[in-house]
Design a protein around this motif. Sequence first.
Motif, PDB file in Angstrom:
ATOM      1  N   GLN A 208       0.850  -1.191   0.157  1.00 54.53           N
ATOM      2  CA  GLN A 208       0.141  -0.173  -0.066  1.00 54.53           C
ATOM      3  C   GLN A 208       0.905   1.160   0.108  1.00 54.53           C
ATOM      4  O   GLN A 208       0.784   1.972  -0.850  1.00 54.53           O
ATOM      5  CB  GLN A 208      -1.023  -0.218   1.249  1.00 54.53           C
ATOM      6  CG  GLN A 208      -1.728   1.321   1.477  1.00 54.53           C
ATOM      7  CD  GLN A 208      -3.110   1.086   0.693  1.00 54.53           C
ATOM      8  OE1 GLN A 208      -3.973   0.300   1.235  1.00 54.53           O
ATOM      9  NE2 GLN A 208      -3.303   1.745  -0.363  1.00 54.53           N
ATOM     10  N   LEU A 209       1.896   1.324   0.798  1.00 57.06           N
ATOM     11  CA  LEU A 209       2.630   2.376   0.903  1.00 57.06           C
ATOM     12  C   LEU A 209       3.591   2.538  -0.369  1.00 57.06           C
ATOM     13  O   LEU A 209       3.849   3.843  -0.857  1.00 57.06           O
ATOM     14  CB  LEU A 209       3.924   2.386   2.213  1.00 57.06           C
ATOM     15  CG  LEU A 209       3.165   2.033   3.571  1.00 57.06           C
ATOM     16  CD1 LEU A 209       4.140   2.151   4.509  1.00 57.06           C
ATOM     17  CD2 LEU A 209       2.045   3.251   3.661  1.00 57.06           C
ATOM     18  N   ILE A 210       3.942   1.643  -0.874  1.00 54.10           N
ATOM     19  CA  ILE A 210       4.642   1.576  -2.133  1.00 54.10           C
ATOM     20  C   ILE A 210       3.813   2.330  -3.248  1.00 54.10           C
ATOM     21  O   ILE A 210       4.302   3.112  -3.953  1.00 54.10           O
ATOM     22  CB  ILE A 210       5.166   0.441  -2.548  1.00 54.10           C
ATOM     23  CG1 ILE A 210       6.399  -0.402  -1.866  1.00 54.10           C
ATOM     24  CG2 ILE A 210       5.613   0.435  -4.091  1.00 54.10           C
ATOM     25  CD1 ILE A 210       6.879  -1.535  -2.121  1.00 54.10           C
ATOM     26  N   ARG A 211       2.730   1.862  -3.206  1.00 57.67           N
ATOM     27  CA  ARG A 211       1.636   2.286  -4.497  1.00 57.67           C
ATOM     28  C   ARG A 211       1.363   3.908  -4.224  1.00 57.67           C
ATOM     29  O   ARG A 211       1.343   4.686  -5.194  1.00 57.67           O
ATOM     30  CB  ARG A 211       0.383   1.486  -4.326  1.00 57.67           C
ATOM     31  CG  ARG A 211      -0.501   1.907  -5.387  1.00 57.67           C
ATOM     32  CD  ARG A 211      -1.903   0.943  -5.564  1.00 57.67           C
ATOM     33  NE  ARG A 211      -2.669   0.930  -4.455  1.00 57.67           N
ATOM     34  CZ  ARG A 211      -2.665  -0.200  -3.398  1.00 57.67           C
ATOM     35  NH1 ARG A 211      -1.748  -1.063  -3.727  1.00 57.67           N
ATOM     36  NH2 ARG A 211      -3.281  -0.149  -2.410  1.00 57.67           N
ATOM     37  N   TRP A 212       1.131   4.149  -2.955  1.00 61.18           N
ATOM     38  CA  TRP A 212       0.632   5.601  -2.583  1.00 61.18           C
ATOM     39  C   TRP A 212       2.025   6.248  -2.707  1.00 61.18           C
ATOM     40  O   TRP A 212       1.851   7.706  -3.091  1.00 61.18           O
ATOM     41  CB  TRP A 212       0.264   5.622  -1.044  1.00 61.18           C
ATOM     42  CG  TRP A 212      -1.362   5.153  -0.976  1.00 61.18           C
ATOM     43  CD1 TRP A 212      -2.147   4.887  -2.209  1.00 61.18           C
ATOM     44  CD2 TRP A 212      -1.993   5.169   0.247  1.00 61.18           C
ATOM     45  NE1 TRP A 212      -3.382   4.771  -1.618  1.00 61.18           N
ATOM     46  CE2 TRP A 212      -3.301   5.082  -0.163  1.00 61.18           C
ATOM     47  CE3 TRP A 212      -1.949   5.503   1.442  1.00 61.18           C
ATOM     48  CZ2 TRP A 212      -4.318   4.640   0.651  1.00 61.18           C
ATOM     49  CZ3 TRP A 212      -2.853   5.660   2.512  1.00 61.18           C
ATOM     50  CH2 TRP A 212      -4.046   5.294   1.942  1.00 61.18           C
ATOM     51  N   TYR A 213       3.304   6.079  -2.199  1.00 61.45           N
ATOM     52  CA  TYR A 213       4.265   6.929  -2.439  1.00 61.45           C
ATOM     53  C   TYR A 213       4.549   6.982  -3.971  1.00 61.45           C
ATOM     54  O   TYR A 213       4.896   8.345  -4.231  1.00 61.45           O
ATOM     55  CB  TYR A 213       5.519   6.032  -1.969  1.00 61.45           C
ATOM     56  CG  TYR A 213       6.826   7.009  -2.083  1.00 61.45           C
ATOM     57  CD1 TYR A 213       7.037   7.934  -1.204  1.00 61.45           C
ATOM     58  CD2 TYR A 213       7.794   6.875  -3.060  1.00 61.45           C
ATOM     59  CE1 TYR A 213       8.243   8.863  -1.174  1.00 61.45           C
ATOM     60  CE2 TYR A 213       8.788   7.470  -2.977  1.00 61.45           C
ATOM     61  CZ  TYR A 213       8.943   8.611  -2.271  1.00 61.45           C
ATOM     62  OH  TYR A 213      10.363   9.554  -2.357  1.00 61.45           O
ATOM     63  N   GLY A 214       4.295   6.301  -4.870  1.00 66.81           N
ATOM     64  CA  GLY A 214       4.606   6.423  -6.345  1.00 66.81           C
ATOM     65  C   GLY A 214       3.377   7.440  -6.614  1.00 66.81           C
ATOM     66  O   GLY A 214       3.707   8.246  -7.614  1.00 66.81           O
ATOM     67  N   GLU A 215       2.140   7.271  -6.174  1.00 68.63           N
ATOM     68  CA  GLU A 215       1.114   8.345  -6.917  1.00 68.63           C
ATOM     69  C   GLU A 215       1.571   9.619  -5.996  1.00 68.63           C
ATOM     70  O   GLU A 215       1.207  10.781  -6.822  1.00 68.63           O
ATOM     71  CB  GLU A 215      -0.325   7.773  -6.010  1.00 68.63           C
ATOM     72  CG  GLU A 215      -0.599   6.515  -6.606  1.00 68.63           C
ATOM     73  CD  GLU A 215      -1.839   6.220  -5.996  1.00 68.63           C
ATOM     74  OE1 GLU A 215      -2.481   6.665  -4.983  1.00 68.63           O
ATOM     75  OE2 GLU A 215      -2.229   5.098  -6.395  1.00 68.63           O
ATOM     76  N   PHE A 216       1.967   9.759  -4.870  1.00 68.40           N
ATOM     77  CA  PHE A 216       2.428  11.101  -4.270  1.00 68.40           C
ATOM     78  C   PHE A 216       3.531  11.773  -5.095  1.00 68.40           C
ATOM     79  O   PHE A 216       3.361  12.833  -5.453  1.00 68.40           O
ATOM     80  CB  PHE A 216       2.879  10.846  -2.911  1.00 68.40           C
ATOM     81  CG  PHE A 216       3.527  12.186  -2.363  1.00 68.40           C
ATOM     82  CD1 PHE A 216       2.719  12.943  -1.823  1.00 68.40           C
ATOM     83  CD2 PHE A 216       4.982  12.386  -2.153  1.00 68.40           C
ATOM     84  CE1 PHE A 216       3.361  14.229  -1.282  1.00 68.40           C
ATOM     85  CE2 PHE A 216       5.610  13.485  -1.510  1.00 68.40           C
ATOM     86  CZ  PHE A 216       4.679  14.399  -1.139  1.00 68.40           C
ATOM     87  N   GLU A 217       4.480  10.963  -5.399  1.00 72.36           N
ATOM     88  CA  GLU A 217       5.728  11.583  -6.276  1.00 72.36           C
ATOM     89  C   GLU A 217       5.286  12.014  -7.639  1.00 72.36           C
ATOM     90  O   GLU A 217       5.608  12.940  -8.073  1.00 72.36           O
ATOM     91  CB  GLU A 217       6.787  10.452  -6.312  1.00 72.36           C
ATOM     92  CG  GLU A 217       7.666  10.419  -5.286  1.00 72.36           C
ATOM     93  CD  GLU A 217       8.576  11.456  -4.914  1.00 72.36           C
ATOM     94  OE1 GLU A 217       9.202  12.097  -6.127  1.00 72.36           O
ATOM     95  OE2 GLU A 217       8.743  12.083  -3.903  1.00 72.36           O
ATOM     96  N   GLU A 218       4.234  11.399  -8.226  1.00 76.86           N
ATOM     97  CA  GLU A 218       3.605  11.644  -9.555  1.00 76.86           C
ATOM     98  C   GLU A 218       2.817  12.991  -9.310  1.00 76.86           C
ATOM     99  O   GLU A 218       3.085  14.036 -10.341  1.00 76.86           O
ATOM    100  CB  GLU A 218       2.980  10.411 -10.059  1.00 76.86           C
ATOM    101  CG  GLU A 218       2.262  10.882 -11.605  1.00 76.86           C
ATOM    102  CD  GLU A 218       1.310   9.771 -11.892  1.00 76.86           C
ATOM    103  OE1 GLU A 218       1.116  10.042 -13.286  1.00 76.86           O
ATOM    104  OE2 GLU A 218       1.451   8.745 -11.494  1.00 76.86           O
ATOM    105  N   ALA A 219       2.351  13.275  -8.320  1.00 76.10           N
ATOM    106  CA  ALA A 219       1.401  14.261  -7.967  1.00 76.10           C
ATOM    107  C   ALA A 219       2.223  15.452  -7.773  1.00 76.10           C
ATOM    108  O   ALA A 219       1.993  16.764  -8.415  1.00 76.10           O
ATOM    109  CB  ALA A 219       0.328  14.049  -7.044  1.00 76.10           C
ATOM    110  N   ILE A 220       3.261  15.558  -6.986  1.00 71.08           N
ATOM    111  CA  ILE A 220       4.158  16.687  -6.698  1.00 71.08           C
ATOM    112  C   ILE A 220       5.177  16.893  -7.833  1.00 71.08           C
ATOM    113  O   ILE A 220       5.841  17.956  -7.734  1.00 71.08           O
ATOM    114  CB  ILE A 220       4.808  16.696  -5.470  1.00 71.08           C
ATOM    115  CG1 ILE A 220       5.841  15.293  -5.556  1.00 71.08           C
ATOM    116  CG2 ILE A 220       3.809  16.025  -4.199  1.00 71.08           C
ATOM    117  CD1 ILE A 220       6.799  15.350  -4.286  1.00 71.08           C
ATOM    118  N   GLY A 221       5.246  15.928  -8.713  1.00 71.11           N
ATOM    119  CA  GLY A 221       6.356  16.283 -10.020  1.00 71.11           C
ATOM    120  C   GLY A 221       7.774  16.373  -9.564  1.00 71.11           C
ATOM    121  O   GLY A 221       8.735  16.972 -10.134  1.00 71.11           O
ATOM    122  N   GLY A 222       8.007  15.612  -8.372  1.00 67.99           N
ATOM    123  CA  GLY A 222       9.360  15.437  -7.917  1.00 67.99           C
ATOM    124  C   GLY A 222       9.910  16.910  -7.269  1.00 67.99           C
ATOM    125  O   GLY A 222      10.998  17.134  -7.619  1.00 67.99           O
TER     126      GLY A 222
END
Length: 288
Positions: free
Chosen positions: A161-175
């Motif tokens: 769950q954390l791996i998936r959400w972290y990926g979504e978070f990084e995509e949302a903030i654009g790095g």
Amino acid sequence: MTTVGTWHITGDLDQFLTHADDFLRTDPALHTISLTVTHALRSRGMHIYGEEPPVFGALERDGAVRAAFFRTPPGRLMLTALTTEEAEALATQLSYRGDKLPGVMAERDTASAFAEAWRRQTGATPGLHARQRLYRLTELTPPHPAPPGRPRVAEAKDRDQLIRWYGEFEEAIGGNGGGAHDPAEWAEARIAYGGITLWETPDGTPVSMAGVTAKVAGQIRVAPVYTPTGLRGRGYAAAVTAEVSRVARAAGAEEVLLFTDLSNPTSNALYQRIGYRAVVDFAGYDFR
């Protein structure tokens, strides 16, 4: 005319901290990113952000460190506050070394000064990528009423769950925060020290998460905070952020900090409602 001083650049973390650690600890709030990243590199290894080795620098003048930087490729250059002259001197030295920079992140005026200096030195065109605000917790005011459910510290069973959400978070903030961790390594490291708290509904479904960095120099930074798009607007982020903020204070943090995206008025208002107050604005530039 004030002498800028000398920039000492190294790939040796221990050498850098021998010179710069005391300086970074003089203002743990403003230097939160440098403190937490160097702590992570020392405790978890030099390649947690990528295979290319990090680079560090300290500006010395009159026998004392006045400023510092680090870069964890492929991320942006991260700077402490610099004068225009200091930014120019650093841009000159880095360009002479042949460094290829994708961008810079720093307090707003410093980022602007370095971006302009880098343009003059290399011809690269800087583009404003992100505007962020650093907040510090004053008096914590948890949301009332809280949304249905409860907080729970993430465990090994939550890894996927954390791996998936972290990926979504990084995509949302654009790095915006620089070079990102490997999501699996990030999740495992945070689980190991209890660094992620979930808000779950009464039936046990996780709906939001808030993380905290390890305590360094008396400061803990809340990061990341993420709620999936379809679950926003229900108070989950405020509740879980208030919980990790409470726990950080209880753990003895003298400063509890977080960054927000200034283009998101909702999150800025949310954090102010629960007791966070603005410290300083940061800016990130990409170099094209």
